[in-house]
Design a protein around this motif. Structure first.
Motif, PDB file in Angstrom:
ATOM      1  N   GLU A 123       0.832  -1.212   0.000  1.00  0.00           N
ATOM      2  CA  GLU A 123       0.000   0.000   0.000  1.00  0.00           C
ATOM      3  C   GLU A 123       0.871   1.269   0.000  1.00  0.00           C
ATOM      4  O   GLU A 123       0.494   2.287  -0.572  1.00  0.00           O
ATOM      5  CB  GLU A 123      -0.901  -0.039   1.245  1.00  0.00           C
ATOM      6  N   GLU A 124       2.060   1.180   0.612  1.00  0.00           N
ATOM      7  CA  GLU A 124       2.945   2.349   0.715  1.00  0.00           C
ATOM      8  C   GLU A 124       3.733   2.630  -0.562  1.00  0.00           C
ATOM      9  O   GLU A 124       4.359   3.678  -0.682  1.00  0.00           O
ATOM     10  CB  GLU A 124       3.978   2.119   1.843  1.00  0.00           C
ATOM     11  N   GLN A 125       3.733   1.672  -1.498  1.00  0.00           N
ATOM     12  CA  GLN A 125       4.609   1.804  -2.673  1.00  0.00           C
ATOM     13  C   GLN A 125       4.031   2.733  -3.735  1.00  0.00           C
ATOM     14  O   GLN A 125       2.824   2.924  -3.818  1.00  0.00           O
ATOM     15  CB  GLN A 125       4.867   0.428  -3.303  1.00  0.00           C
ATOM     16  N   GLU A 126       4.919   3.247  -4.573  1.00  0.00           N
ATOM     17  CA  GLU A 126       4.483   4.056  -5.721  1.00  0.00           C
ATOM     18  C   GLU A 126       4.569   3.274  -7.027  1.00  0.00           C
ATOM     19  O   GLU A 126       3.785   3.489  -7.931  1.00  0.00           O
ATOM     20  CB  GLU A 126       5.328   5.332  -5.792  1.00  0.00           C
TER      21      GLU A 126
ATOM     22  N   ALA B 118      10.881   5.509 -16.534  1.00  0.00           N
ATOM     23  CA  ALA B 118       9.434   5.565 -16.777  1.00  0.00           C
ATOM     24  C   ALA B 118       8.667   5.456 -15.451  1.00  0.00           C
ATOM     25  O   ALA B 118       7.666   6.144 -15.240  1.00  0.00           O
ATOM     26  CB  ALA B 118       9.017   4.462 -17.738  1.00  0.00           C
ATOM     27  N   GLY B 119       9.165   4.594 -14.564  1.00  0.00           N
ATOM     28  CA  GLY B 119       8.543   4.440 -13.247  1.00  0.00           C
ATOM     29  C   GLY B 119       8.640   5.710 -12.415  1.00  0.00           C
ATOM     30  O   GLY B 119       7.740   6.032 -11.639  1.00  0.00           O
ATOM     31  N   ILE B 120       9.748   6.411 -12.585  1.00  0.00           N
ATOM     32  CA  ILE B 120       9.966   7.641 -11.818  1.00  0.00           C
ATOM     33  C   ILE B 120       9.129   8.791 -12.384  1.00  0.00           C
ATOM     34  O   ILE B 120       8.530   9.563 -11.653  1.00  0.00           O
ATOM     35  CB  ILE B 120      11.472   8.018 -11.819  1.00  0.00           C
ATOM     36  N   GLN B 121       9.100   8.886 -13.703  1.00  0.00           N
ATOM     37  CA  GLN B 121       8.504  10.063 -14.352  1.00  0.00           C
ATOM     38  C   GLN B 121       6.990   9.975 -14.537  1.00  0.00           C
ATOM     39  O   GLN B 121       6.334  10.998 -14.754  1.00  0.00           O
ATOM     40  CB  GLN B 121       9.150  10.288 -15.731  1.00  0.00           C
ATOM     41  N   SER B 122       6.435   8.770 -14.489  1.00  0.00           N
ATOM     42  CA  SER B 122       5.012   8.625 -14.808  1.00  0.00           C
ATOM     43  C   SER B 122       4.153   8.608 -13.544  1.00  0.00           C
ATOM     44  O   SER B 122       4.614   8.215 -12.481  1.00  0.00           O
ATOM     45  CB  SER B 122       4.783   7.322 -15.578  1.00  0.00           C
ATOM     46  N   ASP B 123       2.902   9.002 -13.712  1.00  0.00           N
ATOM     47  CA  ASP B 123       1.965   8.900 -12.581  1.00  0.00           C
ATOM     48  C   ASP B 123       1.664   7.437 -12.283  1.00  0.00           C
ATOM     49  O   ASP B 123       1.489   7.047 -11.136  1.00  0.00           O
ATOM     50  CB  ASP B 123       0.660   9.633 -12.917  1.00  0.00           C
TER      51      ASP B 123
END
Lengths: 131, 130
Positions: A123-126, B118-123
Motif C-alpha cells: 500500500e505504501e509503494q508508488e 518511466a517508473g519515476i517520471q510517470s503517474d
C-alpha cells in the motif's frame, strides 16, 4: 565501463519501488530477468524493496545446484544486493511455511512478514513490479 | 494522467500483448499522455518486423508502429532481453557481428534504465504480463 544506453538521466524525485518475485528461479526466465532489473535500478538511487512470495521464496534458497539442468545458478547474485544498497528484503511468512522453509534456509538476511503486513507495505509503494 | 506501459509477454502467444495495445489506444483516446512503452521478457518479440502472422489475423507489431507514428509514442525494447532473443537494430547487429537487423519501425532498443525512468517520471506504470 559506461555503455551508450546507460547514459540515463538520474533526475526526478525518489520513489518507492517494490519488486515482487513470485516464481521459482528456474523453469521460466522471470526470476533472472527480475534480478537484472533490480541491479540496474540500484543505480537510480530509488527507495527499493524486494519481496519473495509464493514459489519466489525458492529464488533465495540455500544450496541450489543447477548442474543437472544446464542452467546457470544465479542465486549467489542475491548476496551482492547489499553492495548495491538494496537492503529491504521481505519474505512472506505464509509462503515460507507452506513450503517447509524458515529464514535460516535463505542465502540472504530477510525480514519475514505475514500476508497482512505485506499488504500494508504494498500500500505504501508508488511503483510495484511483479515478476 | 501521465502513463507508462510495460509489456512482458510476446505477441500471439499471450493476451498481454493485445491488452497492452488496446489499453494504450483507450488511454490515448481519453486524453492521457503515454510517456513510454517498454518491452521486456518475451515482450521484446513485439518489435520484430520479420513476423508474418496470417493475413486474416491482426498484426500486432504493425499496430504498434502505426500507433507510435500517429501519437509520437516512445516504444523501447530492453537491450538485455533483446540480445537473448535475437531482436537487433542496425547498431546492435554491427556491434554483435550479426548479418542483419529486424527491429520494426517506431521501436528503439535501449537499457533497463529507461524502464526505471518511466517508473519515476510517470503517474502510473501499467504492467501487462503473466
Amino acid at each position: 565501463m559506461s555503455e551508450p544506453w546507460e547514459d540515463d538521466e538520474l533526475d526526478g524525485p525518489v520513489r518507492k519501488f517494490m519488486y515482487v518475485n513470485r516464481r521459482a528461479p528456474y523453469g521460466t526466465i522471470y526470476a533472472l530477468e527480475s534480478l537484472e532489473v533490480v541491479l540496474i535500478a540500484a543505480a537510480f538511487e530509488q527507495d527499493v524493496s524486494l519481496v519473495f512470495m509464493d514459489d519466489g521464496v525458492y529464488q533465495i534458497k540455500k544450496g541450489q545446484n543447477t548442474e543437472a539442468i544446464g542452467v546457470k545458478n544465479f542465486s549467489p547474485t542475491y548476496r551482492a544486493l547489499e553492495g548495491y544498497d538494496v537492503e529491504k528484503l521481505y519474505v512472506e511468512k505464509e509462503s515460507l511455511e507452506s513450503r517447509g522453509l524458515t529464514a535460516d534456509d535463505l542465502v540472504v538476511p530477510v525480514q519475514v512478514v505475514d500476508r497482512n503486513q505485506l499488504a500494508e507495505l504494498m500500500e505504501e509503494q508508488e511503483v510495484i513490479l511483479s515478476f | 494522467m501521465k502513463l507508462s506501459i510495460l509489456v512482458n509477454e510476446g505477441p500471439y502467444q499471450h493476451q498481454s500483448a493485445d491488452s497492452a495495445i488496446q489499453f494504450t489506444k483507450a488511454a490515448l483516446a481519453k486524453g492521457h499522455e503515454i510517456f513510454r512503452v517498454f518491452f521486456y521478457h518475451d515482450g521484446v518479440n513485439n518489435g520484430t518486423r520479420f513476423a508474418v502472422p496470417p493475413q486474416d489475423d491482426r498484426n500486432i507489431t504493425e499496430e504498434w508502429t502505426k500507433l507510435a507514428k500517429e501519437n509520437d509514442l516512445d516504444l523501447v525494447i530492453c537491450i538485455a532481453a533483446a540480445q537473448r532473443r535475437g531482436i537487433l537494430d542496425e547498431n546492435e547487429a554491427k556491434r554483435q557481428g550479426k548479418d542483419g537487423d529486424n527491429i520494426a519501425e517506431g521501436f528503439r532498443i535501449s537499457g533497463l534504465g529507461q524502464l526505471i525512468e518511466a517508473g519515476i517520471q510517470s503517474d502510473r506504470l501499467v504492467i501487462f504480463g503473466d
